[in-house]
Motif scaffolding. Structure first.
Motif, PDB file in Angstrom:
ATOM      1  N   VAL A 190     -24.911  56.369   4.206  1.00  0.00           N
ATOM      2  CA  VAL A 190     -25.948  57.094   4.873  1.00  0.00           C
ATOM      3  C   VAL A 190     -25.747  56.798   6.280  1.00  0.00           C
ATOM      4  O   VAL A 190     -25.922  55.733   6.724  1.00  0.00           O
ATOM      5  CB  VAL A 190     -27.493  56.821   4.293  1.00  0.00           C
ATOM      6  N   ARG A 191     -25.460  57.900   7.251  1.00  0.00           N
ATOM      7  CA  ARG A 191     -25.384  57.783   8.518  1.00  0.00           C
ATOM      8  C   ARG A 191     -25.817  58.671   9.304  1.00  0.00           C
ATOM      9  O   ARG A 191     -25.668  58.530  10.596  1.00  0.00           O
ATOM     10  CB  ARG A 191     -23.888  57.411   8.753  1.00  0.00           C
ATOM     11  N   GLY A 192     -26.657  59.775   9.019  1.00  0.00           N
ATOM     12  CA  GLY A 192     -27.373  60.738   9.722  1.00  0.00           C
ATOM     13  C   GLY A 192     -28.409  61.489   9.081  1.00  0.00           C
ATOM     14  O   GLY A 192     -29.251  60.747   8.220  1.00  0.00           O
ATOM     15  N   PRO A 193     -28.678  62.826   9.519  1.00  0.00           N
ATOM     16  CA  PRO A 193     -29.772  63.269   9.020  1.00  0.00           C
ATOM     17  C   PRO A 193     -30.040  63.182   7.387  1.00  0.00           C
ATOM     18  O   PRO A 193     -31.128  63.763   6.814  1.00  0.00           O
ATOM     19  CB  PRO A 193     -29.732  64.605   9.690  1.00  0.00           C
ATOM     20  N   GLU A 194     -28.864  63.127   6.747  1.00  0.00           N
ATOM     21  CA  GLU A 194     -28.970  63.176   5.150  1.00  0.00           C
ATOM     22  C   GLU A 194     -29.924  62.140   4.660  1.00  0.00           C
ATOM     23  O   GLU A 194     -30.359  62.363   3.573  1.00  0.00           O
ATOM     24  CB  GLU A 194     -27.480  63.113   4.519  1.00  0.00           C
ATOM     25  N   ALA A 195     -30.391  61.041   5.376  1.00  0.00           N
ATOM     26  CA  ALA A 195     -31.125  60.056   5.162  1.00  0.00           C
ATOM     27  C   ALA A 195     -32.532  60.885   4.425  1.00  0.00           C
ATOM     28  O   ALA A 195     -33.087  60.257   3.694  1.00  0.00           O
ATOM     29  CB  ALA A 195     -31.526  59.202   6.154  1.00  0.00           C
ATOM     30  N   PHE A 196     -32.867  61.896   5.190  1.00  0.00           N
ATOM     31  CA  PHE A 196     -34.223  62.522   5.019  1.00  0.00           C
ATOM     32  C   PHE A 196     -34.231  63.086   3.749  1.00  0.00           C
ATOM     33  O   PHE A 196     -34.918  62.981   2.781  1.00  0.00           O
ATOM     34  CB  PHE A 196     -34.644  63.702   5.942  1.00  0.00           C
ATOM     35  N   ASP A 197     -32.881  63.748   3.343  1.00  0.00           N
ATOM     36  CA  ASP A 197     -32.830  64.462   2.077  1.00  0.00           C
ATOM     37  C   ASP A 197     -32.766  63.525   0.866  1.00  0.00           C
ATOM     38  O   ASP A 197     -33.273  63.889  -0.301  1.00  0.00           O
ATOM     39  CB  ASP A 197     -31.510  65.641   2.114  1.00  0.00           C
ATOM     40  N   LEU A 198     -32.059  62.578   1.176  1.00  0.00           N
ATOM     41  CA  LEU A 198     -31.976  61.392   0.329  1.00  0.00           C
ATOM     42  C   LEU A 198     -33.400  60.949  -0.283  1.00  0.00           C
ATOM     43  O   LEU A 198     -33.690  60.555  -1.460  1.00  0.00           O
ATOM     44  CB  LEU A 198     -31.042  60.268   0.617  1.00  0.00           C
ATOM     45  N   LEU A 199     -34.025  60.519   0.850  1.00  0.00           N
ATOM     46  CA  LEU A 199     -35.527  60.108   0.498  1.00  0.00           C
ATOM     47  C   LEU A 199     -36.244  60.960  -0.304  1.00  0.00           C
ATOM     48  O   LEU A 199     -36.940  60.734  -1.085  1.00  0.00           O
ATOM     49  CB  LEU A 199     -36.223  59.445   1.759  1.00  0.00           C
ATOM     50  N   GLN A 200     -36.208  62.258   0.121  1.00  0.00           N
ATOM     51  CA  GLN A 200     -36.786  63.322  -0.611  1.00  0.00           C
ATOM     52  C   GLN A 200     -36.429  63.414  -2.014  1.00  0.00           C
ATOM     53  O   GLN A 200     -37.379  63.360  -2.979  1.00  0.00           O
ATOM     54  CB  GLN A 200     -36.863  64.472   0.091  1.00  0.00           C
ATOM     55  N   ALA A 201     -35.222  62.959  -2.354  1.00  0.00           N
ATOM     56  CA  ALA A 201     -34.585  63.142  -3.658  1.00  0.00           C
ATOM     57  C   ALA A 201     -35.196  61.674  -4.483  1.00  0.00           C
ATOM     58  O   ALA A 201     -35.506  62.191  -5.595  1.00  0.00           O
ATOM     59  CB  ALA A 201     -33.102  63.052  -3.696  1.00  0.00           C
ATOM     60  N   MET A 202     -35.160  60.856  -3.876  1.00  0.00           N
ATOM     61  CA  MET A 202     -35.754  59.491  -4.346  1.00  0.00           C
ATOM     62  C   MET A 202     -37.163  59.533  -4.885  1.00  0.00           C
ATOM     63  O   MET A 202     -37.703  59.093  -5.876  1.00  0.00           O
ATOM     64  CB  MET A 202     -35.632  58.387  -3.448  1.00  0.00           C
ATOM     65  N   ASN A 203     -37.929  60.433  -4.161  1.00  0.00           N
ATOM     66  CA  ASN A 203     -39.133  60.658  -4.269  1.00  0.00           C
ATOM     67  C   ASN A 203     -39.560  61.644  -5.020  1.00  0.00           C
ATOM     68  O   ASN A 203     -40.974  62.159  -5.355  1.00  0.00           O
ATOM     69  CB  ASN A 203     -39.923  60.700  -3.035  1.00  0.00           C
ATOM     70  N   THR A 204     -38.810  62.659  -5.677  1.00  0.00           N
ATOM     71  CA  THR A 204     -39.162  63.929  -6.586  1.00  0.00           C
ATOM     72  C   THR A 204     -38.413  63.809  -7.750  1.00  0.00           C
ATOM     73  O   THR A 204     -37.752  64.739  -8.099  1.00  0.00           O
ATOM     74  CB  THR A 204     -38.580  65.214  -5.704  1.00  0.00           C
ATOM     75  N   GLY A 205     -38.351  62.723  -8.511  1.00  0.00           N
ATOM     76  CA  GLY A 205     -37.939  62.553  -9.800  1.00  0.00           C
ATOM     77  C   GLY A 205     -36.316  62.115  -9.925  1.00  0.00           C
ATOM     78  O   GLY A 205     -36.098  61.891 -11.247  1.00  0.00           O
ATOM     79  N   HIS A 206     -35.680  61.902  -8.919  1.00  0.00           N
ATOM     80  CA  HIS A 206     -34.388  61.332  -9.069  1.00  0.00           C
ATOM     81  C   HIS A 206     -34.315  59.654  -8.930  1.00  0.00           C
ATOM     82  O   HIS A 206     -33.714  59.380  -8.066  1.00  0.00           O
ATOM     83  CB  HIS A 206     -33.522  61.955  -8.212  1.00  0.00           C
TER      84      HIS A 206
END
Length: 487
Positions: free
Chosen positions: A342-358
């Protein structure tokens, strides 16, 4: 079949450089010892002091005459062989064909060589035409962690956590550049003056970075992060002293009970290796999707989808970023998403994935401590242009990440897991964390190796206790935490 083998005039043609676009041009063999290095290469061999443990290669004692003979025979081979037809053969057949032709050229030229020298010559030329030239002996060694090529005459390796200079050399920077182009072209990428920076990988997953002139002033710079042939497991990390047996049991429970994990650490600290170890505890019936800049992860589960970013083409079009991959993952019915780095804006999408059932998603990032890892996540989310209050970002981090595992490379070159830290919650705008395990340095031995121990912090019921109980792992977690206190 392959052209003018019987044409003596071709075999004895004067030396000339081969066509620059031919892959065979990456001719180079392991270098001679420092006393007989050509004057142009001598400063590069003596600039930093050579390592007391030089690379042990069969060709270390080859003379300058050997290299001159090799150049002559290699040029005659290029004049004789048909590379287009050679490319149609399988590697074993191609090697046999090259060896036959080289033996004929040696006979025609009446070259006097010992049997050992002739065998070295045949092997070197086969590597030059079909492989990675002088890098082949280094790639074959499983004890080397990194190969660092700083121009044609300076090759460093990392062994046992220490960097040392080797006697390996290339004929010139053009030879080195051809090998770099051969490596990156295997994964559909390119490196040249118009695109001088490239991330790629070898076929075994080893990470490759190339930076070419004009950005690299002393010639092409090639860095290879090698992977061991045998995939490491947590038991291997215990054997190496990177983690204690009880700490390894805690990590195993964290992996099996689907905690969301961030592996944090500096460059070369072993983040990817540790992430690979944690993925060994993913159930075989889970659908896992990995997103990486250069595919390195070596998951053994049967249901794995591997995604890789793509750089722009010559027209600047067609780039696929890490964020594009992570966003697309959510449409692919993943059960776990693993982001190589994780080195850029994809951090937001990864956190969303972690918090939405993954649950059980994982990733790595560069940071010097668990606290800094959370600060970096905040910064990367801000880089995406999201105008969110700091409190909202921190609440998202707390709601998404369960555990941060910190890896560190110590000053003696050893790699240790220094923290297992859980993210507990927030108090106001402050994120609250608590360490389950720390690494305490107790001194060093007579050889300079750092001694220390992994100790528990007294936490007997971490915040993911209920998750462990849901998966039937609460007793195992309790025993592992008790073991940390007894070390």
């Amino acid at each position: 079949m392959f052209g003018k083998r019987s044409a003596t005039s071709e075999a004895t043609r004067p030396q000339r450089a081969g066509p620059p676009a031919q892959p065979a041009e990456s001719a180079m063999a392991p270098p001679p010892p420092p006393p007989v290095v050509a004057p142009a290469a001598a400063p590069a061999q003596t600039a930093p002091a050579p390592s007391p443990k030089p690379v042990a290669l069969a060709g270390d004692n080859r003379s300058e005459d050997y290299y001159q003979i090799k150049t002559t025979i290699f040029n005659a081979l290029i004049d004789t062989i048909d590379l287009a037809q050679l490319a149609q053969l399988d590697p074993d057949s191609a090697r046999e064909e090259i060896r036959d032709i080289v033996n004929e050229i040696i006979s025609i030229k009446a070259v006097v060589m010992s049997i050992a020298e002739q065998e070295h010559l045949l092997q070197d030329i086969c590597n030059d035409v079909l492989g990675y030239g002088p890098l082949e002996p280094l790639l074959a060694r499983d004890d080397i962690a990194d190969i660092m090529v700083n121009g044609a005459n300076r090759v460093f390796i990392e062994v046992g956590g220490k960097v040392q200079l080797t006697p390996i050399r290339f004929r010139d920077n053009a030879q080195l550049m051809n090998i770099c182009q051969r490596i990156v072209s295997q994964v559909g990428r390119r490196v040249d003056e118009s695109s001088p920076i490239c991330d790629a990988r070898l076929l075994d997953g080893s990470r490759v970075n190339v930076i070419a002139p004009p950005l690299s002033l002393d010639g092409p710079t090639l860095t290879i992060r090698k992977f061991k042939k045998d995939k490491l497991k947590l038991d291997d990390l215990v054997r190496f002293g990177s983690i204690s047996p009880a700490g390894a049991r805690v990590l195993a429970v964290i992996g099996r009970c689907r905690c969301n994990v961030i592996v944090s650490g500096g460059t070369g600290s072993g983040k990817t290796t540790l992430l690979n170890c944690l993925t060994a505890y993913i159930n075989a019936d889970e659908r896992v999707i990995t997103c990486e800049d250069a595919a390195e992860l070596q998951l053994q589960q049967p249901h794995v989808v591997r995604l890789e970013t793509r750089p722009p083409n010559l027209e600047g079009q067609g780039q696929i970023t890490m964020r594009d991959l992570v966003k697309n993952c959510l449409r692919m019915r993943p059960e776990r998403i693993i982001v190589g780095e994780v080195r850029g804006p994809e951090a937001f999408d990864l956190l969303q994935a972690m918090n939405t059932g993954h649950d059980g998603s994982m990733g790595t990032l560069h940071a010097n401590s668990p606290r800094e890892a959370m600060s970096r996540l905040e910064s990367m989310i801000t880089m995406g242009g999201y105008q969110l209050p700091v409190k909202t970002i921190r609440e998202m981090i707390v709601g998404s990440i369960d555990v941060i595992v910190q890896a560190e490379r110590l000053r003696d070159g050893s790699r240790r897991i220094t923290h297992i830290t859980e993210v507990v919650g927030t108090e106001g705008d402050v994120v609250i964390t608590q360490d389950l395990m720390n690494f305490e340095i107790t001194g060093e031995d007579e050889s300079g190796r750092i001694k220390g121990r992994h100790i528990g912090t007294g936490i007997v019921r971490p915040s993911f206790w209920e998750r462990a109980r849901y998966f039937g792992l609460d007793r195992e977690l309790a025993e592992a935490l008790d073991g940390l206190q007894q070390q």
